[in-house]
Design an enzyme around this catalytic site. Structure first.
Site, PDB file in Angstrom:
ATOM      1  N   LYS A 134       2.802 -15.430   1.848  1.00  0.00           N
ATOM      2  CA  LYS A 134       2.987 -16.101   0.554  1.00  0.00           C
ATOM      3  C   LYS A 134       4.475 -16.431   0.442  1.00  0.00           C
ATOM      4  CE  LYS A 134       1.413 -17.540  -3.439  1.00  0.00           C
ATOM      5  NZ  LYS A 134       0.504 -18.704  -3.539  1.00  0.00           N
TER       6      LYS A 134
ATOM      7  N   TYR B  88       0.821  -1.209   0.000  1.00  0.00           N
ATOM      8  CA  TYR B  88       0.000   0.000   0.000  1.00  0.00           C
ATOM      9  C   TYR B  88       0.859   1.266   0.000  1.00  0.00           C
ATOM     10  CZ  TYR B  88      -4.728  -1.829   0.778  1.00  0.00           C
ATOM     11  OH  TYR B  88      -5.951  -2.421   0.644  1.00  0.00           O
TER      12      TYR B  88
ATOM     13  N   ASP C 275     -12.377  -8.928   4.250  1.00  0.00           N
ATOM     14  CA  ASP C 275     -13.669  -8.869   3.558  1.00  0.00           C
ATOM     15  C   ASP C 275     -14.290 -10.261   3.484  1.00  0.00           C
ATOM     16  OD1 ASP C 275     -13.626  -6.145   3.053  1.00  0.00           O
ATOM     17  OD2 ASP C 275     -14.239  -6.382   0.952  1.00  0.00           O
TER      18      ASP C 275
ATOM     19  N   ASP D  96      -3.358 -18.166  -0.159  1.00  0.00           N
ATOM     20  CA  ASP D  96      -4.368 -18.801  -1.017  1.00  0.00           C
ATOM     21  C   ASP D  96      -5.069 -19.924  -0.263  1.00  0.00           C
ATOM     22  OD1 ASP D  96      -1.925 -20.128  -1.032  1.00  0.00           O
ATOM     23  OD2 ASP D  96      -2.007 -20.683  -3.151  1.00  0.00           O
TER      24      ASP D  96
ATOM     25  N   ASP E 106      -6.460  -6.971   3.872  1.00  0.00           N
ATOM     26  CA  ASP E 106      -7.573  -6.275   3.230  1.00  0.00           C
ATOM     27  C   ASP E 106      -8.532  -7.289   2.622  1.00  0.00           C
ATOM     28  OD1 ASP E 106      -9.069  -4.147   2.055  1.00  0.00           O
ATOM     29  OD2 ASP E 106      -8.048  -4.540   0.150  1.00  0.00           O
TER      30      ASP E 106
END
Ligand code: IPM
Ligand code: MG
Length: 370
Positions: free
Chosen positions: A194, A143, A255, A227, A251
C-alpha cells in the site's frame, strides 16, 4: 530401517485430530511401502493445550518443536475457548510457534483441482488450472509491532494502538524466499503493498525491487496496491504466479485466493524459517482450513488438505519430491474417482467419510507405488 526424520504432530482442536489421523496412516504407509522411517511424536496446541496444560502452547512443546525436523499442525480453536482472555486464546498458540521458531515465510498455494473447477464461486473458465502461490511475511508487521495496547483515558474514552513496522532484513529475507521459489515456477513475482499511503510499504517496495535488481534479474517483478490486488484476484486470478506480501495483507489475500479454488478443505500451507545450524530449517506445516467445530467428531472432515500439507513437508523439509508428488497425484486420483467429502460434495458424486477418503488415498498410493 532406522527412523531418520523427526516429526512432531500437533493435532489441536476440532477436526484437527481427525484429519491428522489420516496423515498418520500415510506416514505408516511410507514406513512400510517406501522404507522411509519417521520418528513421530505428539504434542498439544490450542484449546487442547489450554485444557491440559493451562496455556495454548507450552514451553516444553516449543522446545520439542525446535528439536523436530518438521511440525505438522492440525487446527486450533473452538467455541469452548472463545471467551477466554485475548492472551491465552487458542490462536495465541499459533502466533507463538510462528514467532518462537522465527517462521517468517508463509507459503499458501491456491491451486484449483480440475475435478473441482465447478465448485469455485467464480466461473470455471476463470479458475481452471489456477496455480497461485502466496508468500506471506509471517513474523513481523502489524501483528507483532510495538506498541500495541488498548489504553483507557481519564475521561473514560479508550484508544487502541497497533504498530506497523518492517525492517530491511525482514523484507529482504521473505522476498528472497519468493524469488527462489519463482525460479521453480513461472519466474514471476507480484509484490503487493500500500505504497500510496504507508511508509512501511514504500520501504517494502524499494527493498524488494533492489533485491530483485541485484540478485534476481531473471525474475519478472511487478508491484501492485493491495486494494487493486484484491480486485484483480476476482477479475483475472490467472494473471498471478507468486504474490509476495506482508503479514496482514497476506492474511486477507490468502483467504480470498483460497476461496477461488472452491474448497478450503483442499489447501495446505507451510511456514518456514531460516536454515539453522544442522542445515535444516524450522518448519511448521498446516492445512489452511480451521478447526470447524460444527462438524468435528462426525467423520465429515476433508482430510485432503492435511495430506497435501504432509506432501508439502516432504517437499520443503525433506526434499522427497517424488513422494510429495505421489501424494498429490493420489489426492487428485480420488477426486477423479468421484469420491467427495461433505464439504466438496456435488450431485452425482460419491460422498465418503474422513477415514474412507484417507483409505482411498492409501489405495491410490499403492497403485502409484507398484
Ligand atoms: C491465519 C489465521 C491466523 C492469522 C489467526 C488465527 C491468528 O487467520 O493463519 O491466516 O491471522 O495469521
Ligand atoms: Mg487468516
Amino acid at each position: 530401517m532406522t527412523p531418520t526424520h523427526k516429526l512432531l504432530l500437533l493435532p489441536g482442536d476440532g477436526i484437527g485430530p481427525e484429519v491428522m489421523n489420516e496423515v498418520r496412516r500415510v506416514i505408516d504407509w511410507m514406513g512400510m511401502r517406501r522404507d522411509v522411517g519417521f520418528e513421530v511424536a505428539d504434542g498439544l496446541i490450542g484449546g487442547a493445550a489450554i485444557d491440559a496444560e493451562g496455556t495454548p502452547l507450552s514451553d516444553e512443546t516449543v522446545a520439542r518443536a525446535k528439536e523436530s525436523d518438521a511440525v505438522l499442525l492440525g487446527a486450533v480453536g473452538g467455541p469452548k475457548w472463545d471467551n477466554l482472555e485475548f492472551d491465552i486464546r487458542p490462536e495465541r498458540g499459533l502466533l507463538r510457534i510462528r514467532k518462537d521458531l522465527n517462521l517468517f515465510a508463509n507459503l499458501r498455494p491456491a491451486v484449483v483441482f480440475a475435478a473441482l473447477a465447478d465448485a469455485s464461486s467464480l466461473k470455471a473458465d476463470l479458475v481452471r488450472d489456477l496455480d497461485i502461490l502466496i508468500v506471506r511475511e509471517l513474523t513481523g508487521g502489524i501483528y507483532f509491532g510495538k506498541p500495541s495496547s488498548i489504553e483507557v483515558h481519564a475521561d473514560g474514552t479508550r484508544r487502541g494502538v497497533n504498530t506497523l513496522v518492517y525492517t530491511t532484513p525482514e523484507i529482504r529475507r521473505v522476498a528472497r524466499v519468493a524469488f527462489e521459489l519463482a525460479r521453480m515456477r513461472d519466474r514471476r513475482v507480484c509484490s503487493v503493498d500500500k505504497a500510496n499511503v504507508l511508509e512501511t510499504s514504500v520501504l517494502w517496495r524499494e527493498e524488494v525491487q533492489r533485491l530483485r535488481d541485484a540478485n534476481y534479474a531473471d525474475i519478472e517483478l511487478s508491484h501492485m496496491y493491495v486494494d487493486n490486488c484484491a480486485m484483480q484476484l476476482i477479475r483475472d486470478p490467472k494473471q498471478f504466479d507468486i504474490i509476495l506480501t506482508d503479514n496482514m495483507f497476506g492474511d486477507i489475500l490468502s483467504d480470498e485466493a483460497s476461496m477461488l479454488t472452491g474448497s478450503l478443505g483442499m489447501l495446505p500451507s507451510a511456514c518456514l524459517g531460516d536454515a539453522v545450524a544442522t542445515g535444516r530449517r524450522f518448519a511448521v506445516y498446516e492445512p489452511v482450513h480451521g478447526s470447524a467445530p460444527d462438524i468435528a467428531g462426525q467423520g465429515l472432515a476433508n482430510p485432503l488438505a492435511a495430506l497435501l500439507t504432509f506432501a508439502m513437508a516432504l517437499r520443503y523439509s525433506f526434499e522427497m519430491i517424488a513422494d510429495a508428488e505421489n501424494i498429490e497425484t493420489a489426492c487428485h486420483d480420488v477426486l477423479d474417482e468421484g469420491l467427495r467429502t461433505a464439504d466438496i460434495m456435488e450431485v452425482g458424486k460419491n460422498q465418503v467419510s474422513t477415514s474412507e477418503m484417507g483409505a482411498a488415498v492409501l489405495r491410490a498410493l499403492d497403485r502409484l507405488a507398484t
